[in-house]
Write an enzyme that holds these catalytic residues in place. Structure first.
Site, mmCIF file in Angstrom:
data_model
loop_
_atom_site.group_PDB
_atom_site.id
_atom_site.type_symbol
_atom_site.label_atom_id
_atom_site.label_comp_id
_atom_site.label_asym_id
_atom_site.label_seq_id
_atom_site.Cartn_x
_atom_site.Cartn_y
_atom_site.Cartn_z
ATOM 1 C CE LYS A 158 -3.927 -2.007 2.487
ATOM 2 N NZ LYS A 158 -4.909 -1.825 3.576
ATOM 3 N N GLY A 165 -7.989 2.853 -1.796
ATOM 4 C CA GLY A 165 -7.800 1.792 -2.775
ATOM 5 C C GLY A 165 -6.815 2.093 -3.898
ATOM 6 C CE LYS A 201 -1.807 -13.830 5.827
ATOM 7 N NZ LYS A 201 -0.833 -14.775 5.212
ATOM 8 C CG HIS A 208 -14.872 -1.161 4.873
ATOM 9 N ND1 HIS A 208 -15.204 -0.070 4.124
ATOM 10 C CD2 HIS A 208 -13.954 -0.737 5.751
ATOM 11 C CE1 HIS A 208 -14.518 0.970 4.545
ATOM 12 N NE2 HIS A 208 -13.754 0.594 5.524
ATOM 13 C CE LYS A 237 -17.063 3.235 2.999
ATOM 14 N NZ LYS A 237 -16.736 4.315 3.959
ATOM 15 C CD GLU A 275 -11.899 3.509 5.834
ATOM 16 O OE1 GLU A 275 -11.205 2.636 5.284
ATOM 17 O OE2 GLU A 275 -12.359 4.481 5.234
ATOM 18 N NE ARG A 292 -14.488 11.518 4.356
ATOM 19 C CZ ARG A 292 -13.662 10.526 4.023
ATOM 20 N NH1 ARG A 292 -12.348 10.711 4.073
ATOM 21 N NH2 ARG A 292 -14.132 9.350 3.670
HETATM 22 C C1 MV4 Z 1 -6.910 -4.375 2.393
HETATM 23 C C2 MV4 Z 1 -7.618 -5.490 1.903
HETATM 24 C C3 MV4 Z 1 -7.208 -6.729 2.299
HETATM 25 N N1 MV4 Z 1 -6.137 -6.871 3.106
HETATM 26 N N2 MV4 Z 1 -5.855 -4.560 3.208
HETATM 27 C C4 MV4 Z 1 -9.184 -1.061 -0.148
HETATM 28 C C5 MV4 Z 1 -9.350 0.389 0.139
HETATM 29 C C6 MV4 Z 1 -8.394 0.729 1.202
HETATM 30 N N3 MV4 Z 1 -9.005 1.656 2.120
HETATM 31 C C7 MV4 Z 1 -8.069 -0.554 1.860
HETATM 32 N N4 MV4 Z 1 -8.546 -1.592 1.000
HETATM 33 C C8 MV4 Z 1 -8.299 -2.889 1.267
HETATM 34 N N5 MV4 Z 1 -7.251 -3.126 2.084
HETATM 35 C C9 MV4 Z 1 -5.493 -5.799 3.546
HETATM 36 N N6 MV4 Z 1 -4.436 -5.957 4.341
HETATM 37 C C10 MV4 Z 1 -8.725 -5.260 1.082
HETATM 38 C C11 MV4 Z 1 -9.070 -3.959 0.750
HETATM 39 C C12 MV4 Z 1 -10.244 -3.814 -0.049
HETATM 40 C C13 MV4 Z 1 -11.388 -3.184 0.445
HETATM 41 C C14 MV4 Z 1 -11.440 -2.626 1.725
HETATM 42 C C15 MV4 Z 1 -12.558 -2.017 2.194
HETATM 43 C C16 MV4 Z 1 -13.692 -1.949 1.386
HETATM 44 C C17 MV4 Z 1 -13.665 -2.470 0.134
HETATM 45 C C18 MV4 Z 1 -12.527 -3.097 -0.368
HETATM 46 C C19 MV4 Z 1 -12.529 -3.634 -1.664
HETATM 47 C C20 MV4 Z 1 -11.400 -4.227 -2.128
HETATM 48 C C21 MV4 Z 1 -10.260 -4.322 -1.332
#
Ligand code: MV4
Length: 452
Positions: A158, A165, A201, A208, A237, A275, A292
């Site tokens: 990331k 994302g 990981k 979420h 969302k 989150e 926010r």
């Molecule tokens: C992740 C994940 C799986 N594992 N981190 C996507 C947006 C960003 N805010 C963080 N995201 C994700 N992080 C780990 N370690 C999967 C996502 C993710 C996701 C997270 C929240 C809501 C929708 C999502 C859709 C795809 C991937």
């Protein structure tokens, strides 16, 4: 309390903030771009100042233009809404230097949370659960390989400056790591001007879930519990609800308490959202914090009875949480929000144009936040949200029944909307049973395409 507040936003959130100000006896100033002259936030504010051409970068994101408007109108404070300047620490610093109260956390905290890896370490220090991963920035692909070996594949790279994302890469096998490391670095460097990466990981199809927090300027912090936000498509969302069926009273209480302590340690102020991802074992792990008010704040308002925008204004004016909130916070019933977008039903591309007919549903337990009206125009320059439809029932079944009824009475003509998609989601047995994760929409749309 403030005498006069400028609302640095447009659309439904600008109206939401203007309404809260009006009810608190605060005078209001709207700002608008040339294409928003006939917008309701302009009409319903006490004063309105044009701040530039249609493109957001030339108007709503133009810091000198917003600050000039605030100085000309002689306001005490600026509410940034969500998006736009709401998480811009530099803007909050300019407000401070101009003796204008920024309604949100101090710029130092916004900056900390904007640096995602620093936010992660700050949470870890305060004993908020985080995912296994890197400790700080990974400077080379070799360092990343060593880290991934310890964490175990799959992992996710990331961008420290990312969020929402963008600039992420999932690495499923060791052999893929060098290429994906360089791809993520380049993408992040181009998108954010900073290519620095960290690792976690990877959780397959997590849920979420986010916690709504309020902190005053005297060190008091409360949790207003969680929202379930897994129904999303490409990080947008579509639907949120509270409470989450997956969060037990014990988890809600314990994590809420941990977050209160954590935000106190960080010096957090005003409204914020933490989150989390939930894995298959129902464990929650911190991923990011949003500094926010969020689009989906009304579901929390519905179940707690707390007006979060008024709370923001009163906190920023120096009031204490115990003066703002009821003695005991609890969740009553169940609330769901649908984000109604003006978009093509299959391609999901924004649908701009003139609204020829508009009927908004109402009745007991139905709330609509919108700045649209019949004969109004949706300009192509901004996001595609045209209304938020929120229902509140004694339980989830009643909230769903109200939502289905309200969706069927929501009429929008002239542009395409996501209303039919929302109606389809409510017919899905898995959704109705509460069996969904962040992969739900992808599977749902694939199954629908298959059926055609
Ligand atoms: C992740 C994940 C799986 N594992 N981190 C996507 C947006 C960003 N805010 C963080 N995201 C994700 N992080 C780990 N370690 C999967 C996502 C993710 C996701 C997270 C929240 C809501 C929708 C999502 C859709 C795809 C991937």
């Amino acid at each position: 309390m403030f005498r006069k507040v400028l609302v640095a936003n447009r659309g439904e959130i600008a109206l939401r903030v203007l309404n809260a100000c009006r009810e608190l006896g605060i005078r209001t100033v709207a700002v608008y771009s040339e294409v928003d002259r006939d917008a309701l936030h302009v009409r319903f504010a006490d004063e309105a100042i044009c701040i530039g051409p249609p493109r957001a970068a030339d108007s709503y994101l133009n810091v000198p233009a917003v600050i000039s408007a605030a100085e000309i109108a002689d306001v005490d404070a600026i509410h940034p809404g969500y998006g736009l300047l709401s998480e811009n620490a530099n803007f909050a610093e300019v407000c401070r230097a101009s003796n204008i109260k920024f309604i949100g956390p101090p710029p130092e905290v916004t900056r900390l949370m904007g640096e995602k890896e620093k936010a992660r370490q700050a949470m870890k220090k305060a004993k908020v659960p985080i995912l296994p991963g890197s400790e700080g920035i990974l400077t080379t692909a070799e360092e990343a390989e060593a880290c991934a070996k310890g964490v175990g594949y799959p992992v996710i790279l990331k961008a420290k400056a990312g969020g929402g994302g963008r600039g992420m890469r999932i690495v499923r096998e060791p052999g893929e790591l060098p290429n994906l490391f360089h791809a993520a670095f380049t993408e992040a460097a181009n998108a954010f001007g900073n290519g620095e990466l960290y690792m976690e990981k990877f959780i397959e199809n997590p849920r979420h879930i986010e916690f709504q927090m309020l902190a005053d300027e005297h060190g008091n912090v409360v949790s207003l519990f969680e929202r379930e936000c897994s129904i999303q498509r490409r990080h947008q969302k579509l639907l949120e609800e509270a409470p989450s069926l997956q969060v037990t009273p014990k988890l809600r209480e314990e994590l809420g308490r941990t977050l209160c302590r954590c935000l106190g340690e960080i010096g957090y102020q005003n409204a914020g959202t933490v989150e989390f991802l939930m894995d298959a074992n129902h464990q929650l792990y911190f991923i990011e914090m949003n500094t926010r008010i969020q689009v989906e704040h009304p579901v929390t308002e519905a179940v707690t009875g707390v007006d979060l925008v008024k709370a923001q204004l009163r906190i920023a004016a120096g009031e204490r949480l115990d003066a703002i909130l009821p003695p005991k916070l609890e969740m009553r019933g169940h609330a769901i929000e649908c984000r109604i977008n003006a978009e093509h039903p299959q391609r999901f591309t924004p649908s701009a144009g003139k609204i020829t007919a508009f009927n908004v549903p109402g009745g007991n337990g139905v709330r609509v936040d919108t700045a649209q009206y019949a004969e109004g125009v949706i300009p192509p320059y901004y996001d595609s949200l045209i209304a938020k439809l929120i229902t509140h029932g004694v339980d989830r079944a009643e909230a769903i029944a109200k939502m289905e009824r309200a969706l069927s009475q929501f009429i929008v003509q002239g542009v395409d909307t996501s209303i039919p998609l929302h109606e389809e989601i409510f017919r899905d047995a898995g959704f109705r049973a509460g069996e969904f994760d962040t992969g739900f929409m992808e599977r749902f749309l694939a199954a629908r395409a298959e059926a055609e």
